[in-house]
Write a protein that holds these residues in place. Structure first.
Motif, PDB file in Angstrom:
ATOM      1  N   SER A 149       0.769  -1.229   0.135  1.00 41.19           N
ATOM      2  CA  SER A 149      -0.157   0.179  -0.084  1.00 41.19           C
ATOM      3  C   SER A 149       0.899   1.268  -0.016  1.00 41.19           C
ATOM      4  CB  SER A 149      -1.140   0.003   1.141  1.00 41.19           C
ATOM      5  OG  SER A 149      -2.004   0.925   1.020  1.00 41.19           O
ATOM      6  N   GLN A 195      -4.936   3.109   0.570  1.00 42.71           N
ATOM      7  CA  GLN A 195      -5.982   2.446   1.515  1.00 42.71           C
ATOM      8  C   GLN A 195      -7.212   2.732   1.213  1.00 42.71           C
ATOM      9  OE1 GLN A 195      -2.854   3.579   2.210  1.00 42.71           O
ATOM     10  NE2 GLN A 195      -1.902   2.903   4.028  1.00 42.71           N
ATOM     11  N   TRP A 212      -9.394  -1.491   7.556  1.00 41.92           N
ATOM     12  CA  TRP A 212      -8.016  -1.954   7.281  1.00 41.92           C
ATOM     13  C   TRP A 212      -7.165  -1.424   8.366  1.00 41.92           C
ATOM     14  CZ3 TRP A 212     -10.104   2.612   4.888  1.00 41.92           C
ATOM     15  CH2 TRP A 212      -9.327   3.977   5.057  1.00 41.92           C
ATOM     16  N   ASN A 214      -2.883  -0.668   8.998  1.00 41.08           N
ATOM     17  CA  ASN A 214      -1.563  -0.580   8.338  1.00 41.08           C
ATOM     18  C   ASN A 214      -0.411  -1.272   9.088  1.00 41.08           C
ATOM     19  OD1 ASN A 214      -2.272   1.441   6.349  1.00 41.08           O
ATOM     20  ND2 ASN A 214      -2.456   3.027   7.819  1.00 41.08           N
ATOM     21  N   GLY A 218       2.655   1.440   6.749  1.00 35.80           N
ATOM     22  CA  GLY A 218       1.791   1.577   5.512  1.00 35.80           C
ATOM     23  C   GLY A 218       2.407   1.006   4.507  1.00 35.80           C
ATOM     24  N   ALA A 221      -0.916  -3.112   3.885  1.00 36.54           N
ATOM     25  CA  ALA A 221      -2.283  -2.920   4.389  1.00 36.54           C
ATOM     26  C   ALA A 221      -2.842  -4.328   4.535  1.00 36.54           C
ATOM     27  CB  ALA A 221      -3.047  -1.532   4.006  1.00 36.54           C
ATOM     28  N   ALA A 248      -3.340   1.542  13.529  1.00 34.74           N
ATOM     29  CA  ALA A 248      -2.048   0.944  12.819  1.00 34.74           C
ATOM     30  C   ALA A 248      -1.115   0.227  13.892  1.00 34.74           C
ATOM     31  CB  ALA A 248      -1.277   2.270  12.426  1.00 34.74           C
TER      32      ALA A 248
END
Length: 249
Positions: A149, A195, A212, A214, A218, A221, A248
């Motif tokens: 991603s 994303q 989603w 990360n 990132g 993802a 995340a």
């Protein structure tokens, strides 16, 4: 295939992966600094498989991801369009089959869960593949898409893009059985959805409860979603509910 775009011909992509199969897993581990193992483990955890469930691993390659998923105790079948990749994974005690993500050789609602790890961006029509995955997933079943991603922090994204354009091809040239494949992969990573736009693509394909998480800032993802109660399609009850971003990690 066009550079820095998602334009591709299925047979060309298949041939490319056939030629890269011999050193594919080792090359991926080197290029990711060993993070590929962590990403696969996170995908397995996100899918939350239980013993007795059935899972389909689409674009399974040599079966490394299938093997990781099977650690859950679920029955896992891997399918990939590249005969070379499937043949390379024959030494593993796994059910790996040659098949196309756009025409999965399974009946409707055959699986409790479906996943695709680092393969969706290589499919000529990702939206059609997501609809096909919804078809073979039982109502209420789960999907996890583990894919490269876009890093969310601008300075890190700049460094990462430099690596994709320079460092990754140079390393692949030394260790891969098909270095040109990694130039292509670098191009597709840069051109791939971020994303939110991948989440929107999942919703357009009929998946519900899309969210989603990360990984590694990132670079990767994990998108999770649930199969609609009444089969895939654009008229799912909560299609217009916005995707939910998880913390995340």
């Amino acid at each position: 295939m066009s550079r820095a775009t998602l334009a591709k011909h299925p047979d060309e992509v298949t041939r490319m992966f056939d030629e890269a199969a011999d050193h594919y897993d080792r090359t991926n581990t080197l290029l990711s600094g060993g993070q590929d193992r962590r990403w696969r483990a996170r995908a397995r955890a996100a899918l939350a498989l239980q013993p007795g469930e059935t899972c389909l691993d689409v674009a399974c390659g040599t079966g490394v991801s299938t093997e990781e998923l099977a650690r859950s105790g679920a029955t896992v079948i891997g399918v990939d369009r590249s005969p070379g990749m499937v043949a390379r994974g024959a030494a593993r005690s796994l059910d790996l089959r040659v098949g196309d993500a756009l025409q999965l050789p399974f009946e409707a609602a055959a699986f409790d869960a479906v996943t695709i790890m680092f393969g969706l961006r290589n499919v000529v029509d990702p939206g059609a593949a997501l609809r096909e995955m919804a078809r073979v997933t039982r109502p209420g079943g789960r999907l996890v898409v583990c894919e490269f991603s876009h890093p969310t922090w601008e300075p890190f994204r700049t460094v990462y893009l430099r690596y994709l354009m320079g460092g990754l091809p140079r390393i692949a040239n030394r260790v891969s059985s098909n270095p040109d494949a990694y130039t292509y992969l670098s191009d597709t990573i840069r051109a791939w959805h971020d994303q939110p736009s991948l989440a929107a693509l999942l919703q357009e394909a009929g998946w519900q409860r899309v969210g989603w998480r990360n990984l590694t800032g990132g670079i990767v993802a994990l998108h999770r979603a649930t199969a609609p109660a009444h089969g895939p399609g654009p008229h799912s009850a909560d299609r217009h509910e916005g995707p939910r971003m998880e913390p995340a990690v």
